[in-house]
Design an enzyme around this catalytic site. Structure first.
Site, PDB file in Angstrom:
ATOM      1  N   ASP A 165       0.703  -1.247   0.183  1.00  0.00           N
ATOM      2  CA  ASP A 165       0.102   0.177  -0.067  1.00  0.00           C
ATOM      3  C   ASP A 165       0.993   1.066   0.145  1.00  0.00           C
ATOM      4  O   ASP A 165       2.256   1.024  -0.231  1.00  0.00           O
ATOM      5  CB  ASP A 165      -0.900   0.068   1.139  1.00  0.00           C
ATOM      6  CG  ASP A 165      -2.392   0.542   0.980  1.00  0.00           C
ATOM      7  OD1 ASP A 165      -2.301   1.898   0.558  1.00  0.00           O
ATOM      8  OD2 ASP A 165      -3.432  -0.194   1.000  1.00  0.00           O
ATOM      9  N   HIS A 232      -2.882   3.461  -4.666  1.00  0.00           N
ATOM     10  CA  HIS A 232      -2.126   2.791  -3.431  1.00  0.00           C
ATOM     11  C   HIS A 232      -0.544   2.660  -3.577  1.00  0.00           C
ATOM     12  O   HIS A 232      -0.300   1.672  -3.155  1.00  0.00           O
ATOM     13  CB  HIS A 232      -2.702   1.627  -2.719  1.00  0.00           C
ATOM     14  CG  HIS A 232      -4.347   2.282  -2.263  1.00  0.00           C
ATOM     15  ND1 HIS A 232      -4.077   2.862  -0.984  1.00  0.00           N
ATOM     16  CD2 HIS A 232      -5.512   1.973  -2.527  1.00  0.00           C
ATOM     17  CE1 HIS A 232      -5.410   2.997  -0.632  1.00  0.00           C
ATOM     18  NE2 HIS A 232      -6.318   2.571  -1.488  1.00  0.00           N
ATOM     19  N   GLU A 295      -9.914   2.650  -5.038  1.00  0.00           N
ATOM     20  CA  GLU A 295      -9.501   4.000  -4.628  1.00  0.00           C
ATOM     21  C   GLU A 295      -8.376   4.643  -5.398  1.00  0.00           C
ATOM     22  O   GLU A 295      -7.524   5.316  -4.816  1.00  0.00           O
ATOM     23  CB  GLU A 295      -9.088   3.953  -3.067  1.00  0.00           C
ATOM     24  CG  GLU A 295     -10.438   3.586  -2.087  1.00  0.00           C
ATOM     25  CD  GLU A 295      -9.873   3.591  -0.542  1.00  0.00           C
ATOM     26  OE1 GLU A 295     -10.955   3.680  -0.045  1.00  0.00           O
ATOM     27  OE2 GLU A 295      -8.590   3.300  -0.393  1.00  0.00           O
TER      28      GLU A 295
END
Length: 732
Positions: A165, A232, A295
């Site tokens: 991440d 990420h 995301e």
């Protein structure tokens, strides 16, 4: 809860020295027997012995007629116990059911009388999972093995490891050593000063992960690795800027949330990803490889001339379409190697690549859409199955997301989405519970968030829907909680802990000279017993039957007890003293009107202690002491904690509420009568670069009856965050 249970006459007693027969040439049977011995030793305190010939109390046998994969038949007669299955997983799960039958109560170390029964059992879903985030915080292999053991005991079969991440890259890639030399470590954010925060990090070597994979496989568990992309990606770009979009080298992020860094989509970057996947596949033999896809805010792609030119050359018109192309290419690459891609449901945006399977976390619409199109789906909806959500509103819950998800909520979840056509049901593989570890630094913190809720996921994904019954589940969970304790697992007891509520509020109690206190547990199990003399409650203490009427100054201590006299949770105390009734901690405050305290934050993101914690609204530094008894107070004292502001909000940054500051570093403004009321305190905040992170402010207060106290911090949004730790009213 097994699929089919047929009681029979008679019973068999198993004690120390009982033998288990497993054919030495049958590796699966030998393994199941060995794991049964280990579990019974831990959970019951009995020592069983394995043999490969002769008469035995317990036998493992193969049965090719077992109808379903992972299924088994367990037969108990007065003459012995037989576990039959056609595959290794079935033998293992039969062993785990037997281990539960052999540890049904608190009689540790004593022989067990097992009633005669035939159990025919098999799972409802093929994916029964748990996700552990080791990117936000690195967790030791030993602690992961503890999780694996606990998963196997309740027949979960998939451990999804979130390995990368923005905040860290955790898997060794030999071709790209900077991923772990640089990308595996970050400086923690600070709440002020000029010195960098402490370094957090770590990574797993490929050899360590291969060993972990083998450990899990032996216990019927497949480890599914996740490399998160195209978003990420900040830890990757920090390590190899040439595979990012902008050409800059950011630090490995210390900010939670959504950050802007994306993978590039040029050929060198795609080759980089494929090379990483080659090494990942060499370590993890799982059919599925998780490639994230969540995301990924597309601003870098949208603003980059090079990316836009690449899109034009590929004939792609939107950035969502580019993500679809990106995922599709990698899905095809995995398919050529006999693997399957799975990703979070954002990969549906721009069109679902034919090669992809979906993990649906933003509700169930994505699951229905994907399954309708013929794609396999795993359900993992937030917040219901997100174990970083707190279990109760209690003040003694640790840091986490303030979406309260208890055992009842998890158990009530149905993985088969409503509205899905019956002929598409085959595409629902199952469900898993993700644990994102922004606030899980230690094994104890992980275990508190995970257990006992993981037992609910196990039953939801294993048992037939018509067999599920929450009251029965709680009965079965009671000995399971004992097993967790004997295994050294710090399972949460907060749903079982006694909570207290004053009828009419603290102001009424102070005015009346008596407090009427209601006692209850969230789970509603056990008989509550209490004391008023300062002693710890026992199973012989007075039983709670109705709200207690006590004079202010009495401390109530209470716990719920089982029928056999065991406390279901550690006793909790409630102080009805005058000062206690006039004091509120951060977790007892509320968000200001139109806001929501969505997060319980620790002092630092690397905090290993249980507290202190602060309930905050990330978007507005405003909180309320509701119904403060002004007529009982002559003043106030507010303890303030300065916290790191380390949250990547992406496009939600527009929702931040800015309060105009009239001094350099902002102020604490205190109003009586709500946030539009009278200012009763105005306190300039000190320079965060030099001042301590904890500060105290006091002022005078008066008024009639109850009214809200509103506390607003006007500190600039570019600086640290401020939270109220406690508000203590000064008694008249």
């Amino acid at each position: 809860m097994p699929a089919e249970v047929q009681p029979a006459r008679g019973a068999l007693t198993i004690g120390d020295g009982a033998t288990i027969l497993a054919d030495a040439s049958d590796t699966g049977a030998v393994t199941a027997a060995r794991l049964l011995v280990a579990r019974v030793r831990t959970e019951r305190g009995l020592t069983l012995q394995t043999v490969d010939r002769g008469k035995s109390a317990i036998r493992f046998v193969r049965d090719a007629a077992t109808p379903k994969a992972e299924g088994y038949t367990l037969t108990v007669t007065p003459g012995g116990i037989t576990i039959a299955a056609k595959d290794d997983a079935g033998l293992l799960y039969g062993a785990m059911t037997l281990s539960q039958l052999l540890s049904p109560d608190a009689a540790f170390g004593k022989p067990v009388r097992v009633a005669a029964v035939t159990i025919r059992d098999a799972p409802r879903f093929v994916w029964r999972g748990y996700m552990l985030d080791v990117a936000r915080h690195f967790h030791s292999l030993e602690s992961i093995r503890t999780i694996i053991d606990a998963m196997a005991a309740i027949k979960l079969n998939t451990l999804h490891l979130h390995l990368t991440d923005d905040q860290g890259w955790r898997v060794e890639i030999k071709r790209y050593p900077e991923l772990t030399r640089i990308g595996a470590f970050r400086n923690a954010p600070t709440a002020g000063g000029t010195a960098p925060g402490p370094v957090h990090g770590g990574f797993y070597t490929q050899d360590e992960l291969r060993t972990l994979v083998g450990y899990a496989q032996e216990r019927g568990i497949t480890i599914v690795p996740e490399i998160d992309l195209p978003g990420h990606a900040q830890a990757v770009v920090a390590s190899y800027p040439q595979y990012g979009v902008m050409g800059d080298r950011p630090p490995v992020s210390g900010d939670w949330g959504v950050n802007p860094y994306l993978f590039n989509v040029d050929e060198p970057s795609m080759t980089f990803v494929e090379n990483v996947l080659d090494e990942l596949m060499a370590v993890f033999p799982s059919t599925f490889i998780h490639l994230g896809g969540d995301e990924a805010v597309k601003d870098q792609w949208r603003l980059s001339p090079a990316i836009q030119a690449r899109m034009a050359a590929l004939g792609i018109k939107t950035e969502n379409g580019l993500q679809s192309w990106f995922i599709d290419r990698l899905g095809n690459y995995l398919a050529k190697h006999g693997r399957r891609l799975i990703g979070w449901d954002e990969i549906l945006e721009g069109g679902l690549p034919p090669s992809a399977s979906v993990m649906s976390w933003r509700g169930e619409k994505g699951a229905v859409d994907a399954a309708t199109q013929g794609h396999d789906v795993v359900l993992a909806p937030a917040p219901t199955l997100y174990f970083d959500s707190l279990q109760t509103p209690r003040a003694d819950e640790p840091a986490g997301r303030r979406y309260f998800v208890g055992l009842k909520d998890v158990y009530a979840y149905e993985p088969m989405p409503a509205g899905l056509a019956p002929d598409k049901a085959k595409h629902i593989l199952g469900a898993e519970a993700p644990l994102f570890a922004e606030y899980m630094v230690t094994p104890r913190q992980v275990q508190h968030a995970t257990f006992p809720r993981l037992a609910a996921i196990a039953e939801v994904t294993w048992s037939p829907r018509e067999k599920r019954d929450f009251a029965g589940f709680l009965t079965r969970l009671d000995p399971q909680r004992l097993r967790y304790a004997r295994s050294g697992i710090a399972a949460a007891d907060t749903e079982y802990a006694v909570g207290y509520a004053i009828d009419g509020g603290a102001g009424k109690a102070l005015r009346d000279g008596k407090a009427r206190v209601t006692l209850a547990t969230q789970i509603g199990q056990g008989r509550i017993r209490y004391t008023l003399d300062g002693s710890a409650p026992t199973a012989r203490s007075r039983a709670y039957a109705a709200p207690l009427s006590v004079k202010p100054g009495v401390t109530i201590r209470a716990a719920a007890f089982t029928a056999d006299g065991r406390a279901t949770a550690a006793p909790r105390a409630f102080d009805t003293g005058r000062q206690a009734l006039l004091t509120r901690s951060s977790t007892e405050l509320t968000a200001c009107p139109k806001g929501r305290a969505g997060l319980r934050a620790p002092v630092t993101p690397e905090a290993t202690e249980w507290g202190p914690v602060f309930d905050i609204n990330l978007f507005d530094g405003c909180s309320l002491y509701p119904a403060a008894p002004l007529d009982q107070a002559s003043g106030f004292t507010i303890d303030v904690q300065r916290l790191p502001r380390h949250y990547g909000l992406a496009h939600e940054v527009t929702a931040l509420v800015s309060h105009y500051n009239v001094s350099r570093f902002g102020e604490l403004v205190v109003r009586s009568g709500g946030c539009d009321g009278t200012v009763v305190g105005l306190f300039p905040l000190p320079d965060p670069a030099t001042a301590p992170a904890r500060m105290t402010y006091s002022g005078k207060l008066g008024g009639k009856g109850d009214a809200d106290l509103c506390m607003v911090f006007t500190a600039p949004l570019a600086g640290p965050f401020y939270a109220v730790a406690t508000v203590a009213l000064t008694p008249k």
